[in-house]
Design a protein around this motif. Structure first.
Motif: not given
Length: 467
Positions: A214-242
């Motif tokens: 919770d404190l990491m969120f408040e300090r802005g240290e969890l940028g990887h948790a921000d949704p984005s289309w680039a991240r969405f397609f990257r996860v699909v491109a990696i994990w569907v073949p895996v």
């Protein structure tokens, strides 16, 4: 209205755990995660919220809510979710793998012993007793799920319809889940009060201890948790073949009718529809593995569930046992034990790889899902349908444990299974009744009941089955 207080964690006293420190905790949780999802989630709450304060109470429940919406074992996905929040993708992988690994290793060892020595009289006698205890465990699960899910007559009606659909008409489990979800979605528009109460909710008045995450969120240290289309397609491109890449390779290398292709495609499909926990999907797996593919006998399916109940990790690990026996018995040119191990590995892969996919893909959108009434109503209806499916599983187990002969009876184009009444095994009936009294009346734990029934099975097998 209940008042929720919040307690801030001093970051000097509660520093962000290193990846190595987190890995040790995940390994501990994986080794001690007995007792099904309720026990596993309680263990994680104790370790992560109460003792270490890595995550706050409300965020923990919020993450659990999301995992309950997904197919697959919610406890393993919850571990992956928290690990991902703290240490990104690598942290999620470590948390999820360590949650599964101990149970997978133990289950593989038990599967090898089962295939090699199950016809030894002593082993047969032990499993005779274990089957009776498994029946009691499944019935206890049915009652537990029913108390939580069947809040009104409409929910009871959905459960009855699901039971009739799968037992009498033989409808596939995925279709029942789809129809239940559509019923809930439409019901939210027509009669929302009937479909309130789906999913897990926190208790009012719980002190929300603010955790490290919770404190990491408040300090802005969890940028990887921000949704984005680039991240969405990257996860699909990696994990569907895996996830599905090995399945496509097996289709190309061994053909569409090989046992490897059957294992890969069937359990990949199961990974898409395992809503409602292991007990729900086991009814469909048992039906397909026993009747459609002929991988194992009904009694062996019950044996596998008994083995899974005694191992740490998700109960869905019983699928590994099914995959082991399927490949073991269709080894071809391979050594049967080697083929069985490869079948178990393939089953475990296609069962759990999608669990990581769901978390890494959807976790950033959790906040968007929170409070979605239509989705909650669909989950409520699905949970009610799961009660009917588990009731079918209980009946299926009961028939094959208590009776020596069970056969389908054709009636108006339907073929529900019924037993031959003169084939009843009084020893199994007596053990099953004793196990149910022990667990439901005297609250004896699952493991003590399993051990007691195994011992009783050794003693009773020397007595004739027929009176």
């Amino acid at each position: 209205m209940a008042i929720t207080t919040s307690t801030r964690v001093d970051t000097d006293e509660r520093p962000i755990p290193t990846l190595a420190e987190a890995a040790r905790v995940w390994a501990k949780i994986g080794l001690l995660s007995f007792g099904g999802p309720a026990g596993q989630i309680a263990l994680m709450h104790k370790e992560l919220v109460e003792e270490r304060r890595w995550i706050g109470e409300q965020r923990f429940l919020h993450a659990l809510n999301y995992c309950m919406l997904l197919p697959g074992p919610e406890a393993q996905q919850l571990a992956t979710y928290v690990g991902w929040l703290m240490h990104r993708t690598l942290g999620g992988l470590i948390a999820g793998i360590l949650f599964v690994l101990p149970g997978a290793v133990v289950m593989l060892g038990l599967s090898i012993l089962y295939a090699s020595y199950r016809h030894v009289p002593l082993i047969e006698a032990i499993f005779f007793g274990v089957k009776a205890a498994v029946l009691a465990v499944v019935i206890e699960a049915l009652l537990r799920i029913g108390r939580r899910a069947l809040k009104n007559r409409f929910m009871i009606g959905i459960a009855v319809a699901a039971f009739i659909g799968i037992y009498v008409f033989g409808l596939p489990f995925p279709l029942i889940i789809l129809l239940a979800g559509l019923t809930g979605w439409m019901g939210n528009r027509l009669a929302p009060d009937l479909f309130s109460g789906g999913g897990h909710r926190g208790k009012d008045g719980v002190e929300d201890v603010e955790g490290v995450i919770d404190l990491m969120f408040e300090r802005g240290e969890l940028g990887h948790a921000d949704p984005s289309w680039a991240r969405f397609f990257r996860v699909v491109a990696i994990w569907v073949p895996v996830w599905l890449g090995p399945v496509f390779l097996l289709v190309l290398m061994t053909g569409t009718s090989s046992v490897w292709t059957q294992i890969g495609t069937f359990f990949s499909a199961m990974a898409m529809v395992t809503f409602g926990g292991a007990y729900a999907v086991l009814a469909y797996v048992a039906q397909a593995a026993v009747e459609s593919y002929g991988w194992l006998a009904p009694s062996e399916m019950v044996d596998g569930l008994g083995l899974a109940e005694t191992t740490p990790g998700p109960l869905i690990m019983v699928l590994q046992f099914v995959g082991f026996l399927a490949a073991y018995r269709a080894a071809g040119a391979l050594d049967p034990l080697l083929a069985g191990c490869l079948g178990a590995l393939l089953t475990t892969w296609v069962t759990f790889a999608p669990c990581f996919f769901w978390i890494f893909l959807g976790a950033p959108y959790v906040e968007a899902l929170r409070g979605n009434k239509a989705l909650s109503a669909a989950l409520t209806a699905i949970t009610a349908a799961v009660v009917g499916v588990v009731a079918n599983l209980s009946l299926w187990f009961a028939l094959h444990v208590v009776f020596r002969e069970v056969h389908p009876v054709a009636f108006l184009g339907m073929a529900p299974s019924v037993p031959r009444l003169d084939s009843i095994d009084w020893r199994a009936a007596l053990l099953a009744a004793a196990a149910m009294v022990a667990m439901l009346r005297f609250r004896v734990g699952m493991l003590p009941t399993l051990l007691a029934c195994a011992l009783a099975g050794v003693l009773l097998t020397s007595v004739p089955a027929s009176l």
